[in-house]
Design an enzyme around this catalytic site. Sequence first.
Site, mmCIF file in Angstrom:
data_model
loop_
_atom_site.group_PDB
_atom_site.id
_atom_site.type_symbol
_atom_site.label_atom_id
_atom_site.label_comp_id
_atom_site.label_asym_id
_atom_site.label_seq_id
_atom_site.Cartn_x
_atom_site.Cartn_y
_atom_site.Cartn_z
ATOM 1 N N TYR A 139 43.994 27.308 26.695
ATOM 2 C CA TYR A 139 42.614 27.750 26.897
ATOM 3 C C TYR A 139 41.829 26.648 27.591
ATOM 4 C CZ TYR A 139 41.014 32.281 25.364
ATOM 5 O OH TYR A 139 40.737 33.607 25.330
ATOM 6 N N GLU A 165 38.269 27.203 29.009
ATOM 7 C CA GLU A 165 36.949 27.692 29.443
ATOM 8 C C GLU A 165 36.100 26.530 29.933
ATOM 9 O OE1 GLU A 165 35.249 29.833 26.168
ATOM 10 O OE2 GLU A 165 36.424 31.633 26.583
ATOM 11 N N ASP A 194 34.884 38.850 52.930
ATOM 12 C CA ASP A 194 35.986 39.090 51.995
ATOM 13 C C ASP A 194 37.271 39.166 52.814
ATOM 14 O OD1 ASP A 194 37.919 40.107 50.345
ATOM 15 O OD2 ASP A 194 36.750 41.823 49.640
ATOM 16 N N LYS A 225 48.175 38.536 48.808
ATOM 17 C CA LYS A 225 48.483 39.394 49.960
ATOM 18 C C LYS A 225 49.123 38.524 51.046
ATOM 19 C CE LYS A 225 44.981 42.703 48.501
ATOM 20 N NZ LYS A 225 43.743 43.447 48.800
ATOM 21 N N ARG A 268 49.311 36.805 41.967
ATOM 22 C CA ARG A 268 48.267 37.842 41.938
ATOM 23 C C ARG A 268 46.998 37.239 41.356
ATOM 24 N NH1 ARG A 268 48.407 42.841 42.958
ATOM 25 N NH2 ARG A 268 50.574 42.534 43.467
HETATM 26 C C1 LIG Z 1 42.782 43.892 47.884
HETATM 27 C C2 LIG Z 1 41.368 43.698 48.129
HETATM 28 C C3 LIG Z 1 40.497 43.254 47.131
HETATM 29 C C4 LIG Z 1 40.821 43.251 45.654
HETATM 30 O O1 LIG Z 1 41.866 42.657 45.194
HETATM 31 P P1 LIG Z 1 42.458 42.834 43.719
HETATM 32 O O2 LIG Z 1 43.190 41.586 43.580
HETATM 33 O O3 LIG Z 1 43.285 44.063 43.771
HETATM 34 O O4 LIG Z 1 41.331 42.942 42.758
HETATM 35 C C5 LIG Z 1 39.193 42.938 47.476
HETATM 36 N N1 LIG Z 1 38.760 43.087 48.735
HETATM 37 C C6 LIG Z 1 39.540 43.555 49.707
HETATM 38 C C7 LIG Z 1 38.988 43.698 51.088
HETATM 39 C C8 LIG Z 1 40.877 43.894 49.452
HETATM 40 O O5 LIG Z 1 41.639 44.390 50.412
#
Ligand SMILES: *Cc1c(COP(=O)(O)O)cnc(C)c1O
Length: 426
Positions: free
Chosen positions: A61, A63, A207, A236, A242
């Site tokens: 932990y 925090e 993003d 990704k 993840r």
């Molecule tokens: C995949 C994605 C996310 C979210 O990702 P998670 O890890 O699934 O919560 C946020 N913004 C965009 C543009 C994405 O393609």
Amino acid sequence: MAPSSTYESRTRNLHTVDPEVFSLIQKETERQEYGLEMIPSENFVSEAVLEAMGSVLTNKYAEGQPGKRYYGGCHVVDEVENLASARACELFGVEFANMQPHSGVQANQAVFEAFLKPGDTIMGLRLDQGGHLSHGSPVNFSGKHYKVVAYGVRTTDCLIDPDDVRSLAREHKPKLIIAGASAYSRQIDWKVFREAADEVGAIFLADIAHYAGLVAGGAYASPVPYADLVTTTTHKTMRGPRSGMVMGKLAHQKAINKAVFPGLQGGPHMHTIAAKAVMFKEALSPDFKLYAKQVVENARALSAELIKKGLKIVSDGTDSHLLVMDLRPINVTGKVGEAVLDAVGITGNKNTVPFDPQPPTICSGVRLGTPALTTRGMGVSEMAQVATFIVEALTNVGNESKLSAVRAGVEELSRRFPLYKHRLVK
Ligand SMILES: *Cc1c(COP(=O)(O)O)cnc(C)c1O
């Protein structure tokens, strides 16, 4: 004493303790090994990343922030988190990076929480034209708690319309403008969003959940010089665990840190943060630049081959790792397209195309990407072969003998590019 409280019982392997879960993991390893993974948001992590994720850091932990924790015993994980942040700053050229968001949506949520009040106006790309749920979809927190103005792409070329962005911003004066997408294959012009945000005094969030690995590797233009905040996933194109993160200018660090913890989350996942540190080290190597470049080259080659074979690609090509096939000209829906590709061992996902006449459960398109295949070592010549498999599958719906021949070809190609075969017991 309970059996699980002896050293001997705790140190037995998964196969012995839980053969059921062990065998499911084996099955999934086989599925990944002998198929072609073409969902653009998926990738294959290295053994080093897996090892960090499966480490005893999951027990801790922590925090708070490094050096300012609410728990004892944090001196080691402090070093882990500082190492991860420092590497992220070096990789993306940012002033701070918060490593704690559990995933991409939580990273976005932290930005909302830090700078907005419920009812404030936000602007994002329409979900059905390539945007993301967390950019203002009515079924997501972002659409429920905030007023949403969505911009779209042009009918003529399916590119984001800068005039639409500017005029909507002037009209609605959003507090936050989001650029970034989940199914937009072309280069986003970050400067357009900076200028629109400046005109109305909005915060500009980029993003890059999809493009981060390409940005890190220099294969897609970086929003860092323009955006106030940059959020991303790390699983990704980044090819890490993840997870998510928020980066940006030092002036915003305090607000973001507070929003993540205690605003939204409890304890950070230190095993995942360690795996992110490993991923950043991999992404800082010269190899990763070659990888990112190859991902885009492969996507371009795949797109060109598919067009040559008569398929339609949204915006007629790609500048990134992904493409969206518009299957209307061959009279196949996205739903059927996804299923027939799945049947031959090619994993993609149904996706709306801009101005889609079909409902989102059916769709007219299938989204494909090259990050995972490129990780396996595939290049431009394999993309030609993959394009052939795709077109043969899509044009032979219901023809079982033809489809099983394609399935055999897919498996043969997969076997030439081993992935996790050392993890398979048979
Ligand atoms: C995949 C994605 C996310 C979210 O990702 P998670 O890890 O699934 O919560 C946020 N913004 C965009 C543009 C994405 O393609």
